[in-house]
Design an enzyme around this catalytic site. Structure first.
Site, PDB file in Angstrom:
ATOM      1  N   PHE B  72       0.431  -1.067  -0.346  1.00 24.93           N
ATOM      2  CA  PHE B  72      -0.237   0.483   0.111  1.00 24.93           C
ATOM      3  C   PHE B  72       0.377   0.380  -0.170  1.00 24.93           C
ATOM      4  CE2 PHE B  72      -4.250  -0.670   2.072  1.00 24.93           C
ATOM      5  CZ  PHE B  72      -4.768  -1.000   0.788  1.00 24.93           C
ATOM      6  N   GLN B 186      -6.286  13.460   7.931  1.00 21.46           N
ATOM      7  CA  GLN B 186      -5.776  13.172   6.420  1.00 21.46           C
ATOM      8  C   GLN B 186      -6.816  13.436   5.701  1.00 21.46           C
ATOM      9  OE1 GLN B 186      -5.572   8.552   5.610  1.00 21.46           O
ATOM     10  NE2 GLN B 186      -3.687   9.466   6.016  1.00 21.46           N
ATOM     11  N   HIS B 188      -7.128  12.321   1.474  1.00 18.54           N
ATOM     12  CA  HIS B 188      -7.242  11.114   0.263  1.00 18.54           C
ATOM     13  C   HIS B 188      -6.784  11.789  -0.834  1.00 18.54           C
ATOM     14  CE1 HIS B 188      -6.569   7.340  -1.628  1.00 18.54           C
ATOM     15  NE2 HIS B 188      -6.920   6.650  -0.315  1.00 18.54           N
ATOM     16  N   LEU B 198     -13.932   7.178  -2.935  1.00 16.67           N
ATOM     17  CA  LEU B 198     -12.528   6.717  -2.359  1.00 16.67           C
ATOM     18  C   LEU B 198     -11.789   5.960  -3.286  1.00 16.67           C
ATOM     19  CD1 LEU B 198     -10.314   6.922  -0.552  1.00 16.67           C
ATOM     20  CD2 LEU B 198     -10.601   4.488   0.114  1.00 16.67           C
ATOM     21  N   GLU B 201      -6.235   2.587  -2.507  1.00 16.28           N
ATOM     22  CA  GLU B 201      -4.348   3.616  -2.659  1.00 16.28           C
ATOM     23  C   GLU B 201      -4.792   1.638  -3.597  1.00 16.28           C
ATOM     24  OE1 GLU B 201      -3.615   4.501   1.325  1.00 16.28           O
ATOM     25  OE2 GLU B 201      -2.838   5.353  -0.712  1.00 16.28           O
ATOM     26  N   ARG B 232      -0.356   9.719   1.804  1.00 18.48           N
ATOM     27  CA  ARG B 232      -0.782  10.457   0.830  1.00 18.48           C
ATOM     28  C   ARG B 232      -1.067  11.868   1.182  1.00 18.48           C
ATOM     29  NH1 ARG B 232      -5.518   6.175   4.111  1.00 18.48           N
ATOM     30  NH2 ARG B 232      -5.258   4.739   2.791  1.00 18.48           N
ATOM     31  N   HIS B 300     -10.325  12.001   4.408  1.00 23.32           N
ATOM     32  CA  HIS B 300     -10.690  10.622   4.517  1.00 23.32           C
ATOM     33  C   HIS B 300     -10.548   9.565   6.232  1.00 23.32           C
ATOM     34  CE1 HIS B 300     -10.536   6.453   3.540  1.00 23.32           C
ATOM     35  NE2 HIS B 300      -9.764   6.573   3.878  1.00 23.32           N
ATOM     36  N   TYR B 301      -9.958  10.655   7.362  1.00 17.56           N
ATOM     37  CA  TYR B 301      -9.666   9.976   7.992  1.00 17.56           C
ATOM     38  C   TYR B 301      -8.665  10.909   9.280  1.00 17.56           C
ATOM     39  CZ  TYR B 301      -7.653   6.422  11.758  1.00 17.56           C
ATOM     40  OH  TYR B 301      -7.573   5.740  12.395  1.00 17.56           O
ATOM     41  N   ARG B 335       0.015   8.707   8.594  1.00 19.85           N
ATOM     42  CA  ARG B 335      -0.399   7.513   8.617  1.00 19.85           C
ATOM     43  C   ARG B 335      -0.713   6.086   8.059  1.00 19.85           C
ATOM     44  NH1 ARG B 335      -6.042   6.741   7.377  1.00 19.85           N
ATOM     45  NH2 ARG B 335      -6.509   4.442   7.569  1.00 19.85           N
TER      46      ARG B 335
HETATM   47  C1  LIG Z   1     -14.252   4.409   1.960  1.00 18.66           C
HETATM   48  C2  LIG Z   1     -13.683   4.228   2.868  1.00 18.66           C
HETATM   49  C3  LIG Z   1     -12.360   3.304   2.837  1.00 18.66           C
HETATM   50  C4  LIG Z   1     -11.242   2.930   3.491  1.00 18.66           C
HETATM   51  N1  LIG Z   1     -10.657   2.004   2.866  1.00 18.66           N
HETATM   52  C5  LIG Z   1      -9.418   1.381   4.581  1.00 18.66           C
HETATM   53  C6  LIG Z   1      -8.901   0.446   4.258  1.00 18.66           C
HETATM   54  O1  LIG Z   1      -8.528   0.416   2.906  1.00 18.66           O
HETATM   55  N2  LIG Z   1      -8.259  -0.152   4.970  1.00 18.66           N
HETATM   56  C7  LIG Z   1      -7.932   0.770   6.235  1.00 18.66           C
HETATM   57  O2  LIG Z   1      -7.348   0.480   7.213  1.00 18.66           O
HETATM   58  N3  LIG Z   1      -8.841   1.388   6.204  1.00 18.66           N
HETATM   59  C8  LIG Z   1      -9.432   2.349   5.525  1.00 18.66           C
HETATM   60  N4  LIG Z   1     -10.965   3.288   5.850  1.00 18.66           N
HETATM   61  C9  LIG Z   1     -10.615   3.413   7.385  1.00 18.66           C
HETATM   62  C10 LIG Z   1     -11.268   2.979   8.120  1.00 18.66           C
HETATM   63  O3  LIG Z   1     -12.437   1.993   7.551  1.00 18.66           O
HETATM   64  C11 LIG Z   1     -12.248   3.561   8.994  1.00 18.66           C
HETATM   65  O4  LIG Z   1     -11.526   3.938   9.782  1.00 18.66           O
HETATM   66  C12 LIG Z   1     -12.641   2.499  10.559  1.00 18.66           C
HETATM   67  O5  LIG Z   1     -14.050   2.049   9.311  1.00 18.66           O
HETATM   68  C13 LIG Z   1     -12.704   2.734  11.490  1.00 18.66           C
HETATM   69  O6  LIG Z   1     -14.087   2.082  12.641  1.00 18.66           O
HETATM   70  P1  LIG Z   1     -14.246   2.172  13.771  1.00 18.66           P
HETATM   71  O7  LIG Z   1     -15.143   0.938  13.847  1.00 18.66           O
HETATM   72  O8  LIG Z   1     -13.518   2.665  14.075  1.00 18.66           O
HETATM   73  O9  LIG Z   1     -15.552   3.151  13.544  1.00 18.66           O
HETATM   74  P2  LIG Z   1     -16.741   2.959  12.441  1.00 18.66           P
HETATM   75  O10 LIG Z   1     -16.803   2.333  11.033  1.00 18.66           O
HETATM   76  O11 LIG Z   1     -17.204   4.643  11.999  1.00 18.66           O
HETATM   77  O12 LIG Z   1     -18.364   2.878  13.244  1.00 18.66           O
HETATM   78  C14 LIG Z   1     -18.575   3.643  13.745  1.00 18.66           C
HETATM   79  C15 LIG Z   1     -20.061   2.694  14.518  1.00 18.66           C
HETATM   80  O13 LIG Z   1     -20.536   3.953  14.952  1.00 18.66           O
HETATM   81  C16 LIG Z   1     -21.594   3.897  15.267  1.00 18.66           C
HETATM   82  N5  LIG Z   1     -22.163   5.848  15.786  1.00 18.66           N
HETATM   83  C17 LIG Z   1     -21.155   6.211  15.714  1.00 18.66           C
HETATM   84  N6  LIG Z   1     -22.297   7.299  16.438  1.00 18.66           N
HETATM   85  C18 LIG Z   1     -23.211   6.864  17.217  1.00 18.66           C
HETATM   86  C19 LIG Z   1     -24.108   7.498  18.582  1.00 18.66           C
HETATM   87  N7  LIG Z   1     -23.926   8.504  18.720  1.00 18.66           N
HETATM   88  N8  LIG Z   1     -24.260   6.560  18.822  1.00 18.66           N
HETATM   89  C20 LIG Z   1     -24.869   5.145  18.964  1.00 18.66           C
HETATM   90  N9  LIG Z   1     -24.044   4.538  17.359  1.00 18.66           N
HETATM   91  C21 LIG Z   1     -23.001   5.249  17.281  1.00 18.66           C
HETATM   92  C22 LIG Z   1     -22.189   4.055  13.848  1.00 18.66           C
HETATM   93  O14 LIG Z   1     -23.348   3.812  13.890  1.00 18.66           O
HETATM   94  C23 LIG Z   1     -21.551   2.734  13.667  1.00 18.66           C
HETATM   95  O15 LIG Z   1     -22.034   1.479  13.873  1.00 18.66           O
HETATM   96  C24 LIG Z   1     -11.809   3.602   4.915  1.00 18.66           C
HETATM   97  C25 LIG Z   1     -12.706   4.240   5.168  1.00 18.66           C
HETATM   98  C26 LIG Z   1     -13.369   4.605   4.054  1.00 18.66           C
HETATM   99  C27 LIG Z   1     -13.987   5.756   4.372  1.00 18.66           C
END
Ligand SMILES: Cc1cc2nc3c(=O)[nH]c(=O)nc-3n(C[C@H](O)[C@H](O)[C@H](O)COP(=O)(O)OP(=O)(O)OC[C@H]3O[C@@H](n4cnc5c(N)ncnc54)[C@H](O)[C@@H]3O)c2cc1C
Ligand code: SF4
Ligand code: FES
Lengths: 248, 525
Positions: B72, B186, B188, B198, B201, B232, B300-301, B335
């Site tokens: 990556f 960050q 992207h 998106l 990468e 990035r 993005h992040y 990152r």
């Molecule tokens: C398009 C895209 C592609 C990506 N690709 C990659 C990749 O290839 N590799 C990589 O490492 N990372 C990637 N990332 C980054 C990575 O996906 C995210 O940083 C990661 O999924 C975050 O996970 P999380 O569990 O912290 O939060 P999330 O998966 O965002 O989950 C948050 C949860 O909290 C809940 N929530 C939010 N607010 C509340 C509230 N007030 N009350 C109750 N529930 C709530 C939401 O409903 C959700 O279920 C990508 C991100 C995007 C947007």
């Protein structure tokens, strides 16, 4: 209405006001690259903040934005207005589900059905936690298609059998059952087949095939159900011929 | 009656929250937790990839049946396991389906958390709005884990979904917990104009080129050693510079550059990056086998977040945070691609175990008094207060867009003092105007106008923390690029920013960086 406008007819239902669902019309500016979800968001942000619908990713991956668009179950984020509009775009909640409010329907029933097919790897012995289980590219290919389901429920909305027999396990849950049954790492196939080898299991399906037509991810749940019928029959035969045997 | 007292309350069902919940349910007694974050992370990561593999994640395989790895951005060796190019999707569904194994995990679907319950200096659960029932409930726990993801929606152009509104960050911040390194945002480089979708990468990892309107691989001007595989932040800045130099294309959504995959050929594109083709065909109406993909940088992040240690503990006893909503400071100011999901897994597991140990030490569930009081307060604030406000000039959609455009313009890829000063001032004014936002929807059931108001409230806290943290860091480091202070300044800023909430602007403070095995060096490519 200007030439660059489009009319959205949206079904409204407000549980706290009682009454039956009604249609409301909104005239909004048209863009050639707009999807149905863009139209709904335009209405919410600029005309009527009370309009209620689910969405998040607007890229066809979270599965939350389904609705009936001109009578067809669709992801609103993946449906271009230019492809569906004949004067007006009609948006209704997905068929076959209880309506909570406007376009928001209740999916709890599906989550219970999904849980009922043990949608995870089942094993007696998990082996060495530091070592991966060997799986060849063609092994992954065997269940890849079913693993692409985004739980959007379009297939349930399209299924006339589910519409008339709500206890039917239905397309997506069946496809996910097959996904795990085909996974070389799993040992739970027998129990899953037993669960599905019932009237409310795969045998309810009359092979209408609409589920596969509307599926936005090409999961082909109709074919999955047919395969499961075959596997369930084989399992049944084997048990008749060789009592006490179990199968993968 | 649904149960409302638990050992652990996890807020958020993404990768981090699910992993934490499963870890807590399994509560692995053999795990010893190392204290240094970076080294811990590297040592534990392959174990998590294998754990996911055992739970059924469809990782791509090499011909010998082992999990495939691929390079990556910013990495010199191939070290990213992938599942075709739908990594996040498959990790999430594997964890979600696996979580169904445990009766002990009670899911509260579509409950929106509005505040934390704090009792005697410790967090003892949350108050949440049950969207379907239209009621407010207190859900108590001996330990609470925030895993609500990022806050991309404070920007106008972002890859993040609609729900990424920084809720967990604001919840902790309001309970007195500092937000760390919030200026580290960050961007992207390869997002589709208009939608912000998106393009992974992997498109560059597999050999894609970035080109300007003259057909030139412009990265040779900025990073000849790494070209398209650079980090990035550098790629995003180079895009802005190409735009300023008049070498970008112009389209209906503004300036953009080209991502060229044509030389890779149909076979490689279909096999290695099928989702790229699917998305570009579906959402741009173009076929990347024959056409350039229009791209531009987008938020993005966020590297910053709720300040935690390697176990996810915050400064408030009983409160944990993990995933994108947390900042464990392993990412430093930057990152690498693909670290985020690994972080969700590794720290999700560690945090779940730590919270389980904390909960086990507590014999009884929290007393109900504080919960009842918090519930009453939230009912008054949300149902009587917010919901009672008549529709007025200020709308949630209007203020949200103003905030997003401001952040985009003044707290974006390049920053400098006067713009940041403006942003801080204007955000303060938007915060004041927020008090006059009115609502048209008066129903309690599934009121998404009301949740949008609550989310805007959270986002304004987060945006203010980002803007003030950025203004105070008068140097450039990683993703934080100041045109007025282009140099990195270790003498003054080799430290983490902490933002504390006050009734006025955030109070900014700093803590030293714990430097371990790897001394920080300026990046040279
Ligand atoms: C398009 C895209 C592609 C990506 N690709 C990659 C990749 O290839 N590799 C990589 O490492 N990372 C990637 N990332 C980054 C990575 O996906 C995210 O940083 C990661 O999924 C975050 O996970 P999380 O569990 O912290 O939060 P999330 O998966 O965002 O989950 C948050 C949860 O909290 C809940 N929530 C939010 N607010 C509340 C509230 N007030 N009350 C109750 N529930 C709530 C939401 O409903 C959700 O279920 C990508 C991100 C995007 C947007
Ligand atoms: S099988 Fe297809 S239509 Fe049905 S839920 Fe899954 S992705 Fe949606
Ligand atoms: S908004 Fe996520 S699938 Fe449509």
């Amino acid at each position: 209405m200007a030439a660059s406008d489009v009319v959205f007819r949206v079904k409204r239902y407000r549980p706290e006001s009682g009454g039956r669902p009604t249609f409301q019309e909104y005239t909004i500016p048209y863009r050639n690259d707009m999807v149905v979800l863009d139209g709904l968001n335009y209405i919410k942000d600029h005309i009527d903040p009370t309009l209620t619908f689910r969405w998040s990713c607007r890229m066809g991956i979270c599965g939350s934005c389904g609705a009936d668009v001109n009578g067809q179950p669709r992801l609103t984020c993946g449906t271009y207005v230019r492809d569906v509009h004949r004067g007006a775009v009609t948006v209704e909640p997905l068929s076959n589900f209880p309506i909570l409010k406007d376009l928001v329907v209740d999916f709890d029933d599906f989550l219970r059905k999904l849980a009922s097919v043990t949608p995870y790897i089942v094993r007696k012995d998990w082996g060495d936690l530091r070592k991966e289980y060997v799986q060849y590219p063609e092994d992954v290919e065997a269940y890849r298609q079913q693993s692409l389901c985004i739980n959007c429920m379009l297939c349930y909305a399209a299924c006339p059998v589910f519409g008339s027999s709500p206890e039917f396990v239905g397309p997506a849950a069946s496809a996910l059952a097959l996904r795990y049954n085909r996974d070389t790492r799993d040992e739970g196939a027998d129990a899953r087949l037993a669960r599905l080898n019932t009237k409310a299991g795969v045998w309810e399906c009359t092979f209408v095939g609409e589920c596969s037509v509307v599926c936005p991810k090409d999961v082909d749940p109709a074919a999955a159900i047919q395969t499961l019928k075959f596997l369930a029959t084989m399992r049944h035969m084997r048990r008749l011929l060789m009592p006490g045997s179990s199968s993968r | 009656m649904e149960r409302t007292s638990f050992d652990i309350v996890v807020v958020g069902g993404g990768a981090a929250g699910l992993r934490a919940a499963i870890a807590a349910a399994e509560s692995d007694p053999e795990l010893t937790i190392a204290l240094d974050a970076v080294e811990f992370f590297v040592a534990r990561c392959p174990k998590e990839i294998i754990q996911l593999e055992h739970w059924g994640c469809p990782w791509s395989r090499d011909p010998d049946g082992r999990v495939s790895q691929r390079a990556f951005g910013g990495m010199s060796v191939k070290r990213t396991a992938f599942a075709a190019d739908k990594v996040g999707f498959h990790i999430l569904h594997t964890l979600f389906q696996t979580s169904m194994k445990y009766d002990r995990i009670h899911r509260f679907d579509e409950y929106f958390v509005t505040s934390l319950i704090v009792d005697g200096g410790a967090c003892t659960g949350v108050v949440a709005m049950n969207l379907r029932g239209g009621t407010m409930v207190a859900i108590q726990g001996k330990a609470t884990i925030l895993a609500t993801g990022g806050c991309g929606r404070v920007y106008e152009f972002t890859t993040n979904g609609f729900i990424k509104t920084g809720d967990g960050m604001a919840l902790a911040y309001r309970a007195g917990v500092p937000l760390k390194d919030m200026e580290m945002v960050q961007f992207h480089p390869t997002c589709l104009p208009g939608t912000g979708i998106l393009i992974t990468e992997a498109a560059r990892g597999e050999g894609g080129y970035l080109v300007n309107k003259e057909g030139e691989r412009y990265m040779q001007r900025y990073l000849p050693g790494k070209m398209e595989l650079g980090p990035r932040d550098i790629l995003s800045r180079a895009m802005v510079q190409e735009m300023k130099a008049g070498r970008a294309f112009e389209g209906p959504y503004g300036l953009y550059l080209g991502l060229d995959l044509r030389h890779l050929g149909a076979k490689k594109i279909n096999e290695r990056i099928p989702m790229v083709r699917e998305l570009v065909e579906k959402y741009m109406g173009l076929d990347p086998i024959h056409e350039l993909i229009p791209v531009r940088p987008g938020q993005h992040y966020i590297m910053g977040g709720v300040s935690t240690n390697g176990k996810g503990e915050t400064t408030l006893p009983g409160l944990y945070a993990v995933g994108e909503t947390a900042c464990v400071s392993i990412n430093g100011a930057n990152r690498l691609g693909s670290n985020s999901l690994s972080e969700c897994l590794v720290f999700g597991a560690a945090c779940g175990i730590a919270a389980a140990a904390f909960a086990k030490k507590k014999a009884s569930y929290p007393r109900g008094g504080a919960a009842r009081e918090a519930l009453k307060k939230e009912e008054a604030r949300v149902f009587d207060g917010l919901l009672g406000r008549e529709r007025a000039k200020e709308t949630v959609a209007g203020l949200r867009v103003e905030m997003q455009q401001l952040m985009e313009r003044d707290v974006g890829i390049f920053r400098e003092d006067s713009a940041l000063g403006d942003a801080c001032g204007m955000l303060g004014k938007i915060r004041d105007r927020f008090a006059a936002v009115g609502l048209a929807d008066k129903d309690r059931v599934f009121n998404t106008e009301l949740t949008a108001v609550l989310e805007l409230d959270f986002m304004l806290d987060v945006a203010l923390a980002i803007a003030h943290s950025a203004r105070n860091r008068r140097e450039s480091r990683g993703a934080h690029s100041r045109t007025d202070f282009p140099q990195r300044d270790d003498a003054n800023y080799l430290k983490h920013t902490l933002a504390f909430r006050t009734d006025g602007p955030p109070r900014i403070d700093y803590v030293p960086v714990t430097v371990t095995k790897w001394e920080p060096v300026e990046r040279k490519y």
